[in-house]
Scaffold this motif. Structure first.
Motif, PDB file in Angstrom:
ATOM      1  N   THR A   1      -9.487   4.045  -5.782  1.00  0.00           N
ATOM      2  CA  THR A   1     -10.388   5.208  -6.127  1.00  0.00           C
ATOM      3  C   THR A   1      -9.249   6.179  -6.540  1.00  0.00           C
ATOM      4  O   THR A   1      -7.953   6.019  -6.692  1.00  0.00           O
TER       5      THR A   1
ATOM      6  N   VAL B   1       0.833  -1.205  -0.158  1.00  0.00           N
ATOM      7  CA  VAL B   1       0.037   0.118   0.225  1.00  0.00           C
ATOM      8  C   VAL B   1       0.898   1.381   0.048  1.00  0.00           C
ATOM      9  O   VAL B   1       0.694   2.342  -0.561  1.00  0.00           O
TER      10      VAL B   1
ATOM     11  N   GLU C   1      -8.203   5.217  -0.099  1.00  0.00           N
ATOM     12  CA  GLU C   1      -8.703   3.971  -0.740  1.00  0.00           C
ATOM     13  C   GLU C   1      -8.103   3.476  -1.949  1.00  0.00           C
ATOM     14  O   GLU C   1      -8.515   4.191  -3.079  1.00  0.00           O
TER      15      GLU C   1
ATOM     16  N   TRP D   1      -8.849  12.639  -4.362  1.00  0.00           N
ATOM     17  CA  TRP D   1      -8.705  12.716  -3.215  1.00  0.00           C
ATOM     18  C   TRP D   1      -7.501  13.697  -2.675  1.00  0.00           C
ATOM     19  O   TRP D   1      -7.717  14.483  -1.731  1.00  0.00           O
TER      20      TRP D   1
ATOM     21  N   GLN E   1      -5.942   6.998   4.925  1.00  0.00           N
ATOM     22  CA  GLN E   1      -7.265   7.136   4.690  1.00  0.00           C
ATOM     23  C   GLN E   1      -7.639   6.931   3.292  1.00  0.00           C
ATOM     24  O   GLN E   1      -9.028   6.906   2.666  1.00  0.00           O
TER      25      GLN E   1
END
Length: 184
Positions: free
Chosen positions: A63, A12, A60, A68, A58
């Motif tokens: 997306t 991630v 995702e 964002w 926070q």
């Protein structure tokens, strides 16, 4: 939990760093558009990078990173403008920024194409013309001062700038047409 104990978190973070890196040009352009005339756009970008890193959990995956991150930028710049306003600076109203910001969210690939076209077109200019553009748009010093340095009138320089902007616009439009990119 650290990335060594949880491989998914490392993946991630790696994906997040990739998204963050890929969007730097678009984020800087967005900041500059929302804070015109601000010489601290790069500093603001670094502040935003820190905030985005702190908020990375926070985000995702899957997306739109751009949407964002631009929302985070909007909130950060609203706070920044409030701090400037409290110091007596004249700034855009938050309402105005909210209304114009969606129009400023250009596609990063389009921004990169524009940047490349501008760079190529600038490279075709004479050095003295590039120096004039550099002075006008990057130095912040009055045109009259530059006119005195190069022993030309400010009026002549204004006319030259007009012609240079026209030539750059036409050159960029030709580049877009050659590449089959729709004109903005």
């Amino acid at each position: 939990m650290n990335a060594a104990r949880n491989p998914d978190e490392g993946e991630v973070s790696e994906a997040f760093v990739s998204e963050l890196t890929n969007h730097q040009t678009a984020m800087l352009a967005f900041i500059r558009a929302l804070m015109p005339g601000s010489s601290g756009a790069r500093d603001l970008l670094q502040e935003v990078n820190i905030i985005l890193w702190q908020k990375r959990a926070q985000f995702e995956p899957g997306t739109s990173f751009k949407a964002w991150s631009f929302q985070v930028i909007r909130y950060h710049l609203m706070n920044h403008r409030r701090r400037l306003a409290s110091k007596g600076w004249l700034i855009f109203d938050d309402d105005l920024v909210e209304r114009i910001s969606p129009a400023l969210e250009a596609d990063p690939e389009e921004l990169e194409c524009r940047h490349q076209a501008l760079h190529l077109c600038l490279s075709k200019l004479r050095p003295k013309d590039r120096a004039l553009l550099q002075h006008r748009y990057a130095s912040g010093a009055p045109l009259n001062d530059y006119a005195k340095v190069i022993n030309r009138s400010a009026g002549t320089l204004k006319a030259t700038l007009f012609n240079l902007r026209t030539a750059l616009r036409k050159c960029i439009e030709r580049r877009f047409q050659e590449q089959g990119i729709p004109l903005p």
